[in-house]
Design a protein around this motif. Structure first.
Motif, PDB file in Angstrom:
ATOM      1  N   ASP A 134      84.662  19.889  32.951  1.00 13.29           N
ATOM      2  CA  ASP A 134      85.049  18.492  32.821  1.00 13.29           C
ATOM      3  C   ASP A 134      84.948  18.047  31.365  1.00 13.29           C
ATOM      4  O   ASP A 134      84.630  18.838  30.464  1.00 13.29           O
ATOM      5  CB  ASP A 134      84.200  17.602  33.741  1.00 13.29           C
ATOM      6  CG  ASP A 134      82.714  17.687  33.427  1.00 13.29           C
ATOM      7  OD1 ASP A 134      82.354  18.102  32.297  1.00 13.29           O
ATOM      8  OD2 ASP A 134      81.899  17.333  34.294  1.00 13.29           O
TER       9      ASP A 134
ATOM     10  N   ARG B 166      80.778  20.236  31.605  1.00 17.49           N
ATOM     11  CA  ARG B 166      80.093  20.775  32.790  1.00 17.49           C
ATOM     12  C   ARG B 166      81.082  21.540  33.658  1.00 17.49           C
ATOM     13  O   ARG B 166      82.217  21.089  33.865  1.00 17.49           O
ATOM     14  CB  ARG B 166      79.455  19.645  33.598  1.00 17.49           C
ATOM     15  CG  ARG B 166      78.360  18.891  32.876  1.00 17.49           C
ATOM     16  CD  ARG B 166      77.729  17.858  33.810  1.00 17.49           C
ATOM     17  NE  ARG B 166      78.702  16.878  34.240  1.00 17.49           N
ATOM     18  CZ  ARG B 166      78.901  15.701  33.653  1.00 17.49           C
ATOM     19  NH1 ARG B 166      78.179  15.351  32.582  1.00 17.49           N
ATOM     20  NH2 ARG B 166      79.816  14.858  34.110  1.00 17.49           N
TER      21      ARG B 166
ATOM     22  N   ASP C 264      83.001  22.799  36.942  1.00 22.43           N
ATOM     23  CA  ASP C 264      83.332  22.169  38.219  1.00 22.43           C
ATOM     24  C   ASP C 264      84.445  22.977  38.876  1.00 22.43           C
ATOM     25  O   ASP C 264      85.089  23.813  38.228  1.00 22.43           O
ATOM     26  CB  ASP C 264      83.768  20.724  38.014  1.00 22.43           C
ATOM     27  CG  ASP C 264      83.561  19.877  39.274  1.00 22.43           C
ATOM     28  OD1 ASP C 264      83.314  20.475  40.350  1.00 22.43           O
ATOM     29  OD2 ASP C 264      83.647  18.643  39.179  1.00 22.43           O
ATOM     30  N   THR C 265      84.664  22.735  40.161  1.00 29.32           N
ATOM     31  CA  THR C 265      85.682  23.460  40.908  1.00 29.32           C
ATOM     32  C   THR C 265      86.420  22.516  41.841  1.00 29.32           C
ATOM     33  O   THR C 265      85.793  21.693  42.523  1.00 29.32           O
ATOM     34  CB  THR C 265      85.054  24.601  41.740  1.00 29.32           C
ATOM     35  OG1 THR C 265      84.280  25.447  40.874  1.00 29.32           O
ATOM     36  CG2 THR C 265      86.140  25.438  42.398  1.00 29.32           C
TER      37      THR C 265
END
Length: 816
Positions: free
Chosen positions: A643, A647, A649-650
């Motif tokens: 992001d 960080r 993310d999926t």
């Protein structure tokens, strides 16, 4: 590029039909797998034992792939689809056929013990001991195991055998990516041989255990590997007797494997510049051009492929119209008759046909889709041939009567006239919407043919030249087989197919500009004669408008075709949430409209609504499949990204079928191919609760248990142009033709000498004649750099792939 495979599925053998179901027929379709990973699903052909698919696919493969398998399935609406049989072709087999494999292959029985997949990570070493040597086998982990249980996973354990002794590991529940990290020891007698067998099984409480694959290692050879560690591909158990070949039917295939290494663009500039210079200059008197030699020496079997590469390369250079004009000129310079013009499979015809499919597919969809969809939705009975008319009852209850043959034909004629009229009206309105580069190509063709046949009795020839491509090679095939032109997702049933065939035949007759000719061949078309005559007039007016639009509207910059559509792919997908425990239901997902561009993947509630969010392509790290047990579907993909705060993310997105899944994955992988931080591994499951569902790791940020497949992509007609790939393919073709081109060049020069009555030098006007330029008055001050002549080029030499020191040349010597 590491390699690509092009496959064409033709049909089941009529003389050896597929094994039928209890009803005496089947609803067959095919699944194409690369190393047991489903890549393509064909359309279902209903109620037949001799289906025809005719579907073509091109897949870019991982360098480590082993085989391509074709599974013939029988679709069942009420239960699980049945497997009729399969055909498997190994990489070694494909490598033995550099020009491609084509033929019938018998289907073989699908044995569960042979349907294995995945790899196992082992460390094996022979250690000294007090009394005897010790064979130590450490089973670390496995990945991508077959799913044997209903929950979409397996309960794998390992069975290790050596010298009559067997040991087993613990069972890892509900995982296709298990981790054991267990060591097994065996005594090895001095001078003993034997084999170490590591088998993977799926544990079942009630029924027998399922075989998942095995690895067999030769113990004496292990002593040279101290220690030996690595990933080993699981092999099937081929010890069972097989059913006789041919008893399940046969499949006709055309498969070709290409191993390609594409160099940086600068390496192809000499070849590209040479071709472009020749196209710009056109035919030169007293010289032989490379395009002429390519036209003369390219054989029929590879003409389609060469034509497609030429078209794509020159579209990227903004010279597609010039290329086609040169090919038209070369074709018209040969002896030809007006009534057979461009009807052969010459390089000019194949290039124009390929050009329309690359540059005009969106235009075709805009013109044909409304009428094609109407035919599919209405499913009206249309038949004009009296020998095929089916008489049926009509009317309401109590007032039934049998339709006469004349009434059926009259009604069919009305339906067909309605479809034809709607289609011709759409074509008549479409001239301004036709891509400018297509209009320009047709205008050049129209002019060239008019100059070649200026006589009054041949005034229609230039119109027919345009319709021979637009109608006979483009629109009519799309009408007959809309599935193959991406107009429909499924093949038509028998009734709809007949309607489409008659409509395509009507369009062909109109395109030939002679309505009476169709009636002469098939007298039963007489009721359609007035509509066909009106259609010829409308078609002629449309062609006149198409080629008569102002040329200023046709100006396009190089590469403009690739920029016409900013959206690479779009459509509805379901976005899944992953916070809930247990299998996720439809209530935990939301249907959104996604759009992939060259900059980002964005989504909104509906196609025209305000954007709800987006992921920049530069932040995507992987686009991979998700194992079935995670969401209860095998059509879910995951997009791993970071992001804006950095960080990880999926996003989990569900497609409606395997084809849509692979099309989205391919589009995403190609759009992100140049991202510098792509992941080498990923988790095929989801992190739910406190662990990953795939490998049961508790570290959310831990290393993935599955290998990423960035290089596995499926080519699509809407893919952006790849000039370097086409240049590489053209170079390989030219390099293979260098002997034939030398002989043809010598032959053409001798013919010119004979025609001129004198002997000219081996290469008139020096290198410029072949390179597309000429050393004459007005040209010495030309600042444009000239490529060396084609006969001065040598074979490709490069220090290493990726350097700009690579030199692409064609190993041709001057004719003598």
């Amino acid at each position: 590029m590491d390699g690509s495979a092009a496959a064409r599925l033709a049909a089941a053998a009529p003389g050896n039909p597929l094994l039928s179901a209890a009803t005496g027929s089947s609803d067959p379709y095919c699944i194409v797998k690369i190393d047991n990973e489903p890549i393509v699903r064909t359309a279902t052909v209903w109620k037949t034992l001799s289906p025809f698919w005719g579907e073509e696919y091109e897949v870019r493969l991982q360098p480590s792939f082993h085989c391509v398998s074709f599974y013939v399935m029988d679709e069942d609406a009420l239960s699980r689809d049945d497997v009729i049989g399969k055909v498997s072709i190994t990489r070694d087999t494909l490598a033995e056929h550099p020009k491609g494999f084509s033929g019938w292959l018998s289907l073989s029985e699908v044995d569960p013990d042979e349907e294995v997949q995945g790899e196992i990570h082992l460390r094996v070493e022979v250690l000294p001991g007090e009394a005897a040597r010790r064979l130590c086998c450490t089973v670390l982990e496995a990945r991508d195991l077959a799913q044997k249980d209903r929950n979409g996973a397996s309960d794998p354990f390992v069975r290790v055998r050596y010298n009559g002794k067997t040991q087993e590991s613990a069972v890892v529940k509900k995982s296709c990516y298990p981790r054991w990290n267990e060591t097994f020891e065996f005594e090895v007698a001095e001078g003993a041989a034997g084999q170490l067998c590591v088998e993977v099984w799926d544990w079942d409480l009630v029924s027998r255990n399922d075989f998942l694959g095995k690895v067999v290692l030769d113990v004496p050879a292990l002593r040279a590997l101290q220690p030996g560690e690595g990933w080993f591909r699981l092999q099937p158990d081929n010890s069972k007797p097989r059913e006789a070949e041919g008893s399940l039917g046969a499949l006709q295939l055309q498969v070709r494997l290409r191993d390609e290494t594409v160099l940086p663009s600068s390496c192809y500039q000499p070849l590209v510049q040479l071709l472009c210079q020749e196209v710009r200059a056109g035919p030169q008197e007293g010289g032989v051009s490379l395009i002429t030699l390519l036209d003369e020496t390219t054989t029929a079997e590879c003409r389609q492929e060469v034509a497609l590469s030429l078209v794509k390369l020159f579209l990227g250079q903004g010279l597609a119209k010039e290329l086609l004009d040169l090919l038209f000129e070369l074709e018209l310079a040969k002896p030809c008759e007006p009534n057979t013009l461009f009807r052969s499979n010459s390089l000019a015809s194949k290039s124009m046909e390929s050009f329309l499919k690359v540059a005009g597919m969106q235009y075709l969809h805009a013109v044909l889709a409304p009428t094609i969809n109407r035919v599919f939705e209405e499913k009206k009975y249309v038949e004009l041939d009296p020998s095929k008319v089916e008489i049926k009852d009509v009317g309401c209850s109590g007032l039934h009567r049998v339709q006469t043959e004349g009434e059926v034909i009259e009604q069919s004629c009305q339906h067909l006239q309605s479809y034809l009229g709607e289609l011709l009206a759409a074509m008549g309105r479409s001239a301004p919407g036709c891509p400018a580069v297509v209009r320009g190509a047709f205008r050049q063709l129209f002019r060239r043919v008019g100059q070649r046949f200026p006589e009054q009795q041949h005034q229609n020839v230039k119109f027919i030249a345009v319709t021979s491509f637009l109608c006979l090679r483009f629109f009519s095939p799309a009408i007959m087989t809309p599935k193959l032109f991406h107009l429909r997702e499924k093949h038509a049933d028998a009734r709809t197919s007949r309607t489409l065939l008659l409509l395509a035949k009507a369009v062909q007759i109109v395109g030939n500009m002679e309505a009476a000719a169709g009636r002469a061949k098939e007298a039963w078309l007489a009721p359609l004669q007035p509509a066909l005559q009106r259609g010829v007039a409308r078609m002629k007016a449309f062609i006149a408008e198409l080629v008569g639009l102002e040329e200023e509207q046709d100006v396009e910059e190089p590469g403009a075709l690739a920029l016409q559509t900013l959206v690479i792919r779009e459509g509805p997908l379901f976005m899944h949430k992953t916070k809930a425990k247990g299998p996720l239901l439809s209530s935990s997902s939301k249907k959104l409209h996604f759009s992939l561009t060259s900059e980002a993947l964005s989504f909104a509630k509906t196609p025209g609504s305000k954007q709800s969010g987006s992921i920049a392509l530069s932040r995507i790290r992987a686009a991979e499949k998700v194992e079935e047990k995670s969401f209860g579907s095998s059509h879910v993909m995951q997009i791993v990204y970071v992001d804006e705060a950095g960080r990880p993310d999926t996003a989990y997105l569900q497609c409606k079928c395997v084809n849509e899944l692979n099309q989205w994955l391919s589009a995403l992988r190609k759009a992100c191919a140049n991202n510098p931080e792509l992941l080498g591994s990923y988790h095929p499951g989801v992190f739910r609760g406190d662990k990953w569902s795939c490998c049961h790791q508790r570290d959310r940020a831990g290393l993935g248990c599955g290998a990423a497949r960035h290089g596995l992509t499926l080519r699509d007609w809407s893919d952006p142009l790849e000039p370097d790939v086409e240049a590489q393919r053209l170079f390989c073709h030219l390099h293979g033709l260098r002997g034939a081109m030398r002989e043809k060049c010598r032959e053409l020069l001798q013919a010119q000498d004979t025609a001129n009555g004198s002997r000219s030098c081996p290469c008139p006007q020096g290198s410029a004649a072949a390179a597309g330029g000429h050393e004459g008055p007005g040209t010495p001050g030309d600042a444009e750099p000239r490529s060396p002549p084609w006969w001065q080029w040598r074979s490709p030499q490069r220090q290493h792939v990726g350097t700009e020191a690579a030199v692409l040349v064609t190993s041709l010597v001057p004719p003598r």
